[in-house]
Design a protein around this motif. Structure first.
Motif, PDB file in Angstrom:
ATOM      1  N   TYR A 151       8.348  35.103   2.240  1.00  0.00           N
ATOM      2  CA  TYR A 151       7.707  33.978   1.572  1.00  0.00           C
ATOM      3  C   TYR A 151       6.536  34.501   0.735  1.00  0.00           C
ATOM      4  N   ASN A 152       6.146  33.680  -0.253  1.00  0.00           N
ATOM      5  CA  ASN A 152       5.015  34.031  -1.112  1.00  0.00           C
ATOM      6  C   ASN A 152       3.780  33.244  -0.706  1.00  0.00           C
ATOM      7  N   SER A 153       2.679  33.928  -0.507  1.00  0.00           N
ATOM      8  CA  SER A 153       1.411  33.251  -0.254  1.00  0.00           C
ATOM      9  C   SER A 153       0.672  33.088  -1.575  1.00  0.00           C
ATOM     10  N   SER A 154      -0.234  32.137  -1.624  1.00  0.00           N
ATOM     11  CA  SER A 154      -0.980  31.880  -2.854  1.00  0.00           C
ATOM     12  C   SER A 154      -2.422  31.547  -2.522  1.00  0.00           C
ATOM     13  N   SER A 155      -3.273  31.674  -3.524  1.00  0.00           N
ATOM     14  CA  SER A 155      -4.677  31.336  -3.368  1.00  0.00           C
ATOM     15  C   SER A 155      -5.147  30.598  -4.610  1.00  0.00           C
ATOM     16  N   GLU A 156      -6.200  29.855  -4.465  1.00  0.00           N
ATOM     17  CA  GLU A 156      -6.728  29.050  -5.565  1.00  0.00           C
ATOM     18  C   GLU A 156      -7.224  29.933  -6.703  1.00  0.00           C
ATOM     19  N   ASP A 157      -6.856  29.576  -7.925  1.00  0.00           N
ATOM     20  CA  ASP A 157      -7.422  30.232  -9.105  1.00  0.00           C
ATOM     21  C   ASP A 157      -8.736  29.520  -9.413  1.00  0.00           C
ATOM     22  N   VAL A 158      -9.824  30.061  -8.912  1.00  0.00           N
ATOM     23  CA  VAL A 158     -11.119  29.381  -8.968  1.00  0.00           C
ATOM     24  C   VAL A 158     -11.563  29.146 -10.398  1.00  0.00           C
ATOM     25  N   GLU A 159     -11.408  30.146 -11.261  1.00  0.00           N
ATOM     26  CA  GLU A 159     -11.874  30.002 -12.642  1.00  0.00           C
ATOM     27  C   GLU A 159     -11.033  28.976 -13.401  1.00  0.00           C
ATOM     28  N   ALA A 160      -9.728  29.025 -13.243  1.00  0.00           N
ATOM     29  CA  ALA A 160      -8.868  28.058 -13.923  1.00  0.00           C
ATOM     30  C   ALA A 160      -9.151  26.648 -13.430  1.00  0.00           C
TER      31      ALA A 160
ATOM     32  N   LEU B 178       1.625  25.389  -8.501  1.00  0.00           N
ATOM     33  CA  LEU B 178       0.818  24.276  -8.985  1.00  0.00           C
ATOM     34  C   LEU B 178       0.921  23.131  -7.992  1.00  0.00           C
ATOM     35  N   TYR B 179      -0.229  22.632  -7.546  1.00  0.00           N
ATOM     36  CA  TYR B 179      -0.258  21.507  -6.625  1.00  0.00           C
ATOM     37  C   TYR B 179      -0.915  20.321  -7.336  1.00  0.00           C
ATOM     38  N   THR B 180      -0.186  19.226  -7.461  1.00  0.00           N
ATOM     39  CA  THR B 180      -0.710  18.041  -8.127  1.00  0.00           C
ATOM     40  C   THR B 180      -1.641  17.279  -7.171  1.00  0.00           C
ATOM     41  N   PRO B 181      -2.403  16.300  -7.656  1.00  0.00           N
ATOM     42  CA  PRO B 181      -3.328  15.574  -6.772  1.00  0.00           C
ATOM     43  C   PRO B 181      -2.620  14.534  -5.899  1.00  0.00           C
ATOM     44  N   TRP B 182      -3.306  14.064  -4.872  1.00  0.00           N
ATOM     45  CA  TRP B 182      -2.854  12.926  -4.088  1.00  0.00           C
ATOM     46  C   TRP B 182      -2.864  11.686  -4.977  1.00  0.00           C
ATOM     47  N   LYS B 183      -2.017  10.724  -4.625  1.00  0.00           N
ATOM     48  CA  LYS B 183      -1.941   9.488  -5.392  1.00  0.00           C
ATOM     49  C   LYS B 183      -1.925   8.300  -4.439  1.00  0.00           C
ATOM     50  N   PHE B 184      -2.692   7.248  -4.791  1.00  0.00           N
ATOM     51  CA  PHE B 184      -2.825   6.084  -3.928  1.00  0.00           C
ATOM     52  C   PHE B 184      -2.498   4.828  -4.728  1.00  0.00           C
ATOM     53  N   GLY B 185      -1.858   3.854  -4.065  1.00  0.00           N
ATOM     54  CA  GLY B 185      -1.451   2.647  -4.759  1.00  0.00           C
ATOM     55  C   GLY B 185      -1.727   1.386  -3.969  1.00  0.00           C
TER      56      GLY B 185
ATOM     57  N   LEU C 296       0.857  -1.184   0.000  1.00  0.00           N
ATOM     58  CA  LEU C 296       0.000   0.000   0.000  1.00  0.00           C
ATOM     59  C   LEU C 296       0.891   1.230   0.000  1.00  0.00           C
ATOM     60  N   SER C 297       0.486   2.263  -0.736  1.00  0.00           N
ATOM     61  CA  SER C 297       1.289   3.485  -0.788  1.00  0.00           C
ATOM     62  C   SER C 297       0.392   4.695  -0.938  1.00  0.00           C
ATOM     63  N   VAL C 298       0.894   5.824  -0.495  1.00  0.00           N
ATOM     64  CA  VAL C 298       0.195   7.099  -0.647  1.00  0.00           C
ATOM     65  C   VAL C 298       1.236   8.180  -0.902  1.00  0.00           C
ATOM     66  N   ALA C 299       0.899   9.106  -1.778  1.00  0.00           N
ATOM     67  CA  ALA C 299       1.796  10.217  -2.109  1.00  0.00           C
ATOM     68  C   ALA C 299       1.053  11.526  -1.942  1.00  0.00           C
ATOM     69  N   THR C 300       1.688  12.459  -1.293  1.00  0.00           N
ATOM     70  CA  THR C 300       1.115  13.793  -1.168  1.00  0.00           C
ATOM     71  C   THR C 300       1.137  14.479  -2.530  1.00  0.00           C
ATOM     72  N   PRO C 301       0.446  15.592  -2.673  1.00  0.00           N
ATOM     73  CA  PRO C 301       0.646  16.409  -3.880  1.00  0.00           C
ATOM     74  C   PRO C 301       2.108  16.845  -3.987  1.00  0.00           C
TER      75      PRO C 301
ATOM     76  N   LEU D 149      -6.366  18.909  -9.770  1.00  0.00           N
ATOM     77  CA  LEU D 149      -5.143  19.684  -9.994  1.00  0.00           C
ATOM     78  C   LEU D 149      -5.393  21.138  -9.603  1.00  0.00           C
ATOM     79  N   ASP D 150      -4.528  21.680  -8.771  1.00  0.00           N
ATOM     80  CA  ASP D 150      -4.772  22.996  -8.161  1.00  0.00           C
ATOM     81  C   ASP D 150      -3.831  24.036  -8.763  1.00  0.00           C
ATOM     82  N   ASN D 151      -4.350  24.875  -9.661  1.00  0.00           N
ATOM     83  CA  ASN D 151      -3.621  26.020 -10.188  1.00  0.00           C
ATOM     84  C   ASN D 151      -3.782  27.174  -9.205  1.00  0.00           C
TER      85      ASN D 151
END
Length: 536
Positions: free
Chosen positions: A380-389, A330-337, A294-299, A362-364
């Motif tokens: 540091y740089n803060s970020s927020s979700e690009d809702v439309e994208a 850019l934050y990729t999705p979680w992955k499960f195996g 079993l495996s799990v990967a963060t974004p 996928l989080d732009n």
């Protein structure tokens, strides 16, 4: 109409607050089947079998099955089948795919603690895309014109035109660089009040992609009484992506004597990311070698910079320019195996696995600005979700299931033969499209309008290995293939006033509808990998 008088102008943009477009982000988020020759030749189905350094990413617990220290390096060649000519990238290239080591330390009679490090190329971007097809009265600049008519574009820079929609209030103007060039050059002739566009007969695109994502993984793993294996991997991702393309439309006869328009588009994406993977492998029955993983990967949390340049040129030599540089996240999705492995004596090993990642998540992200942390005395740089994208990502991408199976047969202790198969379901929804109407910097900073909805990707693999005392030599062959539906730009339905991806026949040239029959494009790649290893 008068001939364009302001075509030869320069247009530039620079902005810190931005996010990337869905189809470009998907290229960064996806991975290839790559690593050691043994791993590749068995289709990547080693997650539960372990004892291969490439499992450092697929299931970190696999490193815990090593009983000796080792070092290995892999390199080879990749070649694209049926590739068009490109001055930007060659169809065949050498590739350095992997290097790493595992240090194994016995802690008890049946327990080990292992440390591993590996570099591998998780993504090889080398690819030449070519597509051509009929347009029959549609065109790239007609899309921009209809966006203007529907109120998605701002007035042109010279101030002699106004948008059609009285409700025009888009903060980012919902336009891209091509829209800007067309709006300032094609839509209005000098002194004219009426907007217009050019119809096209057909199009031709050739784009070369190259570069890679290199991943540096650090692993800690071990086992408990040779039944339970645990592992943790921390990875640093290094992104180097480039593309250069030429898109040409041949126009129908017009009063301006513009017979062709060509867009030259270049883009670079660089940056870094970080992720964490955890895994476990266990043997349910103490007396059986059968095991479950079993495996799990963060974004992967990426901080990226993209730079592009754009030139639009007609057959008369008139030019307009665009380009910009910006930062985004850019934050990729979680992955499960889930994986299974079994050995039969010392002659046969069989592995199978299943992975899942939801790419619609996928989080732009937009960088909001720089902040000061008084505790660490750093910025540091803060970020927020690009809702439309991200709304476009949700409807254009979907969850991907990867199935993999592989087998190894050793007729002698020194010799091994391997076969594997790996298939990933389509990441792209068949109705997905590159939306140029988003009130988002993801749309504003786009300089190309084409998109491809790729279908399932298949990997057929085979390999051979031989061991000379402590030295091992492994060879793998991989054939990768996929098909996709290509369109040069999003479409427009006059009846609804909506842009999208429509399953319809070629539009009537007298209508304002914009429909383009999809063109099938192929991705066919051959790869050879040679791995040299030393166990001690």
């Amino acid at each position: 109409m008068k001939r364009i008088s302001i075509f030869a102008i320069a247009i530039g943009f620079a902005m810190n607050m931005a996010a990337q477009e869905t189809y470009e982000s998907a290229k960064i988020a996806s991975e290839d089947l790559n690593g050691t020759a043994r791993f590749v030749s068995m289709g990547g189905a080693l997650d539960a079998l372990g004892a291969d350094i490439s499992t450092i990413r697929t299931n970190p617990a696999g490193i815990g099955l090593f009983r000796h220290s080792m070092v290995s390096a892999s390199f080879g060649m990749v070649s694209q089948q049926d590739a068009a000519e490109s001055s930007f990238v060659d169809a065949t290239n050498m590739s350095f795919d992997q290097v790493g080591f595992v240090y194994s330390k016995q802690t008890r009679e049946n327990s080990f603690f292992n440390f591993g490090f590996s570099y591998h190329k998780s993504r090889n971007f080398d690819y030449i895309l070519s597509a051509q097809g009929a347009l029959n009265g549609t065109s790239q600049n007609k899309v921009s014109y209809m966006k203007m008519k529907e109120g998605y574009l701002y007035p042109n820079a010279s101030g002699d035109g106004q948008p059609y929609s009285p409700d025009w209030n888009h903060s980012y103007s919902s336009c891209n660089q091509l829209d800007d060039i067309y709006a300032n050059n094609l839509f209005y002739a000098s002194g004219e009040e009426d907007a217009y566009y050019y119809d096209a007969k057909d199009y031709n695109l050739t784009r070369g992609h190259k570069g890679y994502i290199g991943v540096y993984d650090f692993n800690f793993s071990g086992n408990l009484n040779n039944r339970v294996f645990l592992g943790l991997t921390m990875g640093i991702h290094d992104v180097h992506y480039k593309h250069s393309g030429v898109y040409t439309e041949n126009m129908v006869p017009n009063p301006e004597e513009i017979s062709s328009l060509t867009a030259y588009d270049d883009r670079r994406i660089t940056g870094a990311g970080f992720d964490v993977k955890a895994g476990v492998i266990f043997r349910p029955v103490e007396t059986s070698p059968f095991r479950i993983g079993l495996s799990v990967a963060t974004p992967t949390w990426y901080s990226l910079t993209t730079t592009n340049s754009l030139v639009v040129m007609d057959n008369l030599g008139q030019k307009a320019y665009g380009g910009e540089t910006y930062d985004y996240k850019l934050y990729t999705p979680w992955k499960f195996g889930l994986s299974l492995g079994h050995t039969i004596g010392s002659m046969v090993a069989i592995g199978a696995g299943f992975d899942y990642a939801d790419y619609s998540a996928l989080d732009n992200r937009i960088i909001d600005g720089e902040h000061y942390d008084w505790y660490t005395d750093s910025y540091y740089n803060s970020s927020s979700e690009d809702v439309e994208a991200n709304s476009n990502t949700e409807r254009s991408l979907k969850g991907v299931c990867t199935f993999k199976v592989g087998a190894e047969v050793k007729p002698t202790p020194e010799m091994a033969f391997r076969l594997g198969y790996n298939v990933s379901t389509a990441m792209y929804d068949e109705k997905g499209f590159k939306d140029g109407t988003l009130d988002s910097p993801a749309s504003y900073y786009s300089s190309a309008t084409d998109y491809t909805n790729w279908k399932a990707t298949n990997h057929i693999t085979a390999g051979f290995g031989y061991t000379f005392d402590k030295l091992s030599l492994d060879l793998a062959y991989q054939y990768t293939c996929s098909k996709g539906d290509f369109k040069p730009f999003m479409e427009y339905d006059e009846a609804t006033g909506q842009f999208g991806n429509y399953d319809r026949q070629m539009n009537d040239a007298l209508s304002e509808n914009i429909y383009v029959n999809p063109q099938q494009v192929d991705f066919k790649r051959h790869q050879l990998i040679l791995t040299l290893g030393y166990h001690f």
